[in-house]
Design a protein around this motif. Structure first.
Motif, PDB file in Angstrom:
ATOM      1  N   ALA A   1       0.862  -1.290   0.147  1.00 12.96           N
ATOM      2  CA  ALA A   1       0.042  -0.125  -0.020  1.00 12.96           C
ATOM      3  C   ALA A   1       0.897   1.229  -0.115  1.00 12.96           C
ATOM      4  N   PRO A   2       1.884   1.290   0.721  1.00 15.30           N
ATOM      5  CA  PRO A   2       2.690   2.587   0.770  1.00 15.30           C
ATOM      6  C   PRO A   2       3.236   3.005  -0.650  1.00 15.30           C
ATOM      7  N   LEU A   3       3.492   1.927  -1.523  1.00 14.99           N
ATOM      8  CA  LEU A   3       3.986   2.219  -2.785  1.00 14.99           C
ATOM      9  C   LEU A   3       2.955   3.187  -3.477  1.00 14.99           C
ATOM     10  N   VAL A   4       1.518   2.911  -3.418  1.00 11.02           N
ATOM     11  CA  VAL A   4       0.625   3.850  -3.915  1.00 11.02           C
ATOM     12  C   VAL A   4       0.778   5.140  -3.541  1.00 11.02           C
ATOM     13  N   ASN A   5       0.886   5.578  -2.043  1.00 10.98           N
ATOM     14  CA  ASN A   5       1.220   6.757  -1.691  1.00 10.98           C
ATOM     15  C   ASN A   5       2.322   7.443  -2.296  1.00 10.98           C
ATOM     16  N   SER A   6       3.360   6.588  -2.450  1.00 13.64           N
ATOM     17  CA  SER A   6       4.516   7.291  -2.846  1.00 13.64           C
ATOM     18  C   SER A   6       4.430   7.642  -4.498  1.00 13.64           C
ATOM     19  N   VAL A   7       3.745   6.765  -4.943  1.00 14.79           N
ATOM     20  CA  VAL A   7       3.490   7.323  -6.422  1.00 14.79           C
ATOM     21  C   VAL A   7       2.881   8.456  -6.713  1.00 14.79           C
ATOM     22  N   ILE A   8       1.929   8.664  -5.938  1.00 19.72           N
ATOM     23  CA  ILE A   8       1.042   9.756  -6.009  1.00 19.72           C
ATOM     24  C   ILE A   8       1.840  11.165  -5.715  1.00 19.72           C
ATOM     25  N   VAL A   9       2.556  11.164  -4.552  1.00 20.18           N
ATOM     26  CA  VAL A   9       3.477  12.014  -4.262  1.00 20.18           C
ATOM     27  C   VAL A   9       4.558  12.554  -5.061  1.00 20.18           C
ATOM     28  N   ILE A  10       4.994  11.491  -5.911  1.00 24.84           N
ATOM     29  CA  ILE A  10       6.109  11.731  -6.969  1.00 24.84           C
ATOM     30  C   ILE A  10       5.315  12.359  -8.147  1.00 24.84           C
ATOM     31  N   ALA A  11       4.143  12.162  -8.501  1.00 25.25           N
ATOM     32  CA  ALA A  11       3.570  12.911  -9.380  1.00 25.25           C
ATOM     33  C   ALA A  11       3.365  14.172  -9.126  1.00 25.25           C
ATOM     34  N   VAL A  12       3.048  14.376  -7.894  1.00 26.53           N
ATOM     35  CA  VAL A  12       2.625  15.802  -7.390  1.00 26.53           C
ATOM     36  C   VAL A  12       4.093  16.561  -7.782  1.00 26.53           C
ATOM     37  N   GLY A  13       5.104  16.064  -7.136  1.00 29.88           N
ATOM     38  CA  GLY A  13       6.305  16.575  -7.207  1.00 29.88           C
ATOM     39  C   GLY A  13       6.792  16.802  -8.592  1.00 29.88           C
ATOM     40  N   LEU A  14       6.665  15.729  -9.529  1.00 26.28           N
ATOM     41  CA  LEU A  14       7.019  16.055 -10.714  1.00 26.28           C
ATOM     42  C   LEU A  14       6.290  17.186 -11.488  1.00 26.28           C
ATOM     43  N   THR A  15       4.965  17.237 -11.147  1.00 24.42           N
ATOM     44  CA  THR A  15       4.020  18.215 -11.745  1.00 24.42           C
ATOM     45  C   THR A  15       4.663  19.603 -11.274  1.00 24.42           C
ATOM     46  N   TYR A  16       4.948  19.550  -9.880  1.00 27.27           N
ATOM     47  CA  TYR A  16       5.445  20.965  -9.557  1.00 27.27           C
ATOM     48  C   TYR A  16       6.692  21.559 -10.002  1.00 27.27           C
ATOM     49  N   LEU A  17       7.492  20.416 -10.344  1.00 23.95           N
ATOM     50  CA  LEU A  17       8.757  20.827 -10.909  1.00 23.95           C
ATOM     51  C   LEU A  17       8.570  21.364 -12.518  1.00 23.95           C
ATOM     52  N   ILE A  18       7.522  20.712 -13.287  1.00 26.94           N
ATOM     53  CA  ILE A  18       7.279  21.010 -14.677  1.00 26.94           C
ATOM     54  C   ILE A  18       6.677  22.315 -14.803  1.00 26.94           C
ATOM     55  N   VAL A  19       5.612  22.543 -13.672  1.00 29.43           N
ATOM     56  CA  VAL A  19       5.182  24.004 -13.802  1.00 29.43           C
ATOM     57  C   VAL A  19       5.896  25.211 -13.234  1.00 29.43           C
ATOM     58  N   GLY A  20       7.103  24.716 -12.932  1.00 25.64           N
ATOM     59  CA  GLY A  20       8.125  25.772 -12.335  1.00 25.64           C
ATOM     60  C   GLY A  20       7.779  26.518 -11.156  1.00 25.64           C
ATOM     61  N   GLY A  21       7.238  25.474 -10.021  1.00 25.66           N
ATOM     62  CA  GLY A  21       6.909  25.947  -8.807  1.00 25.66           C
ATOM     63  C   GLY A  21       7.993  26.600  -7.845  1.00 25.66           C
TER      64      GLY A  21
END
Length: 526
Positions: free
Chosen positions: A162-182
């Motif tokens: 189950a923690p794998l699902v948690n990490s995958v979602i937060v990874i997506a959040v971090g990558l999105t933040y990086l892409i949009v230039g947060g």
């Protein structure tokens, strides 16, 4: 019933995958928010608080009280403990719902407690972050309780995955933040704030949803009782008083370490927490997998008065973990700086913070073996439901650790404070390990001491040989860049691993032979 070895192997695979994803999560957040920036320190402290509050209220009771009680109910109740488990889940939901609301209100006080070194901007942002993160307390509680019920029913895989699902979602959040230039500063736009805050809590919610789904799929009827009485709440309370003391003292140690790290300047908290996360990976993959699969069985032995079997199980777990943890600890000590460079020296990371993180990781190598053995031996007290003794020992460990963190804060330069924290941990856990061993020897009659000493001596010889081989490789290769550090890790890892295996065979480490035979069943490994 699934054997401890089989369950441990399956959980180790799942935990390894989850931890790999957790590593990627750390790396992505470091790249997106900037290792060494005040923003990442702020985010990390705020995201730590839900875990701290959850552990304070419920988390500590999972291994020490909930699992043994669920095990006994499954053995003694005519319905295999189903109603008991339902009422226990209901109680936890109601308690954590109230605690979540109180934590949201008390957010400013908690931030001041954990990070007195924050600037005004960091403090304000941390308070906002934490109020978005505090619902995780309820999510963690439901997930952990459902996972414990699954473990009692012989299902170990899903809670570990189950923690794998948690990490995958937060990874997506971090990558999105990086892409949009947060931003990497503490003045965030509303969009940046919501992306980080809501996205992080969404990961924990998804983790909880997966475990609850698995529980329902196992055939367990999920139902909340408006009146959760009938589960011996008074008995839980009596046991829980000592568990509460244990958890409070452990959280005091965590708070003392975080406070000390906050005085280390920008990046201090992140260096401490990221090094801690790396250090806990082998423990989670090996020791936690073994302990989670082992505790229900030990609880059954203790309930039947079969103390000799409790001793045998504890001894085997300690020795098995030792032959894996000792060489990893040596690798941390020797290669900590290179590991930090390879993992974090890129993107928006500050080079000085990367160097500090490497030194902290090297110091954590001193704590890995005593911490692992201490945690395994504590499971013996949990199986015996001796929460009082466990709490007193934990209080002793915390007192030693807090004193060490305070000494680091008083005596060391600002950038060295975080290096002193894991040294304090090592001394504290070594103390706790020896005291726990003495108590268990008195309670169980013996703790297989001769075999434990013999295995420790042989593993020390093999580890020293492997470390010497790795040190030669480090000296030959050298490292002054990211590429050279990567080459150093590969060459030193191979040389050290080979040296350890050869020496282990020569000194006849039987536990290592069994591990290799399990991992490579078709290869003659000895």
């Amino acid at each position: 019933m699934t054997s401890i070895r089989q369950a441990g192997q399956r959980m180790a695979v799942a935990t390894l995958a989850s931890r790999v994803a957790g590593f990627l999560r750390i790396l992505v957040l470091a790249a997106a928010l900037g290792l060494g920036t005040r923003l990442l320190d702020t985010y990390n402290v705020a995201n730590t608080l839900p875990n701290a509050v959850y552990e304070l209220v419920v988390g500590g009771t999972m291994a020490s009280i909930v699992v043994p009680l669920l095990t006994r109910a499954a053995l003694s109740e005519p319905d295999n403990g189903i109603v008991y488990a339902q009422r226990l889940l209901s109680l936890i939901v109601y308690i954590l719902g109230i605690v979540t609301v109180l934590a949201i209100v008390a957010a400013p006080l908690l931030i001041d407690l954990y990070a007195p070194g924050f600037t005004a901007g960091q403090r304000d942002l941390a308070i906002v972050f934490s109020r978005y993160f505090f619902p995780q307390i309820l999510f963690y509680g439901i997930s952990a309780t459902a996972g414990a019920i699954l473990n009692i029913r012989g299902v170990f895989g899903t809670p570990a995955w189950a923690p794998l699902v948690n990490s995958v979602i937060v990874i997506a959040v971090g990558l999105t933040y990086l892409i949009v230039g947060g931003s990497t500063g503490t003045s965030l736009t509303t969009g940046d704030l919501l992306l980080l805050a809501v996205g992080t809590s969404a990961g924990v919610f998804a983790q909880m949803t997966l475990v609850v789904w698995a529980l329902r799929r196992s055939g367990f009827p999920i139902r909340l009782h408006l009146d959760p009485r009938g589960i011996a709440i008074r008995r839980i309370g009596r046991l829980g008083i000592w568990v509460l003391l244990s958890v409070i003292t452990a959280q005091i140690l965590t708070a003392a370490a975080t406070r000390a790290a906050s005085w280390g300047g920008p990046g201090g908290i992140t260096a401490y927490q990221n090094a801690s996360a790396i250090y806990l990976v082998p423990f989670a993959v090996i020791a936690v997998s073994v302990m989670t699969a082992m505790l229900p069985r030990l609880s059954q032995y203790a309930a039947r008065g079969e103390h000799q079997r409790v001793t045998v199980g504890l001894s085997r777990a300690v020795r098995t973990a030792l032959v894996v943890m000792a060489p990893i600890a040596a690798a941390f000590i020797l290669l900590g700086p290179d590991i930090a460079i390879v993992l974090f020296d890129h993107g928006n990371s500050d080079a000085g913070t990367v160097r500090v993180l490497g030194r902290v990781l090297s110091a954590y190598g001193l704590a890995l073996v005593p911490f692992t053995s201490y945690m395994i031996m504590q499971r013996g007290l949990y199986a015996l439901q001796d929460t009082r003794t466990s709490a007193l020992i934990t209080a002793l460990v915390a007192a030693v650790g807090v004193a060490g963190c305070a000494a680091a804060g008083w005596l060391l330069p600002a950038r060295d404070i975080v290096v002193g924290i894991p040294v304090a941990y090592a001394v504290a856990y070594f103390t706790g390990l020896n005291v726990t061993a003495l108590v268990l020897r008195k309670r169980l009659g013996y703790i297989d001491g001769k075999r434990l000493v013999r295995t420790h001596a042989r593993v020390f010889v093999a580890t020293a040989t492997g470390a010497a081989s790795a040190a030669v490789a480090v000296w030959v290769v050298g490292a002054s860049s990211w590429t050279e550090s990567l080459v150093t890790l590969v060459v030193a890892g191979l040389a050290g691993g080979l040296g350890y295996l050869v020496a282990g065979r020569l000194v006849r480490i039987i536990e290592l032979k069994h591990l290799l035979a399990t991992a490579l069943p078709r290869v003659r490994t000895w």
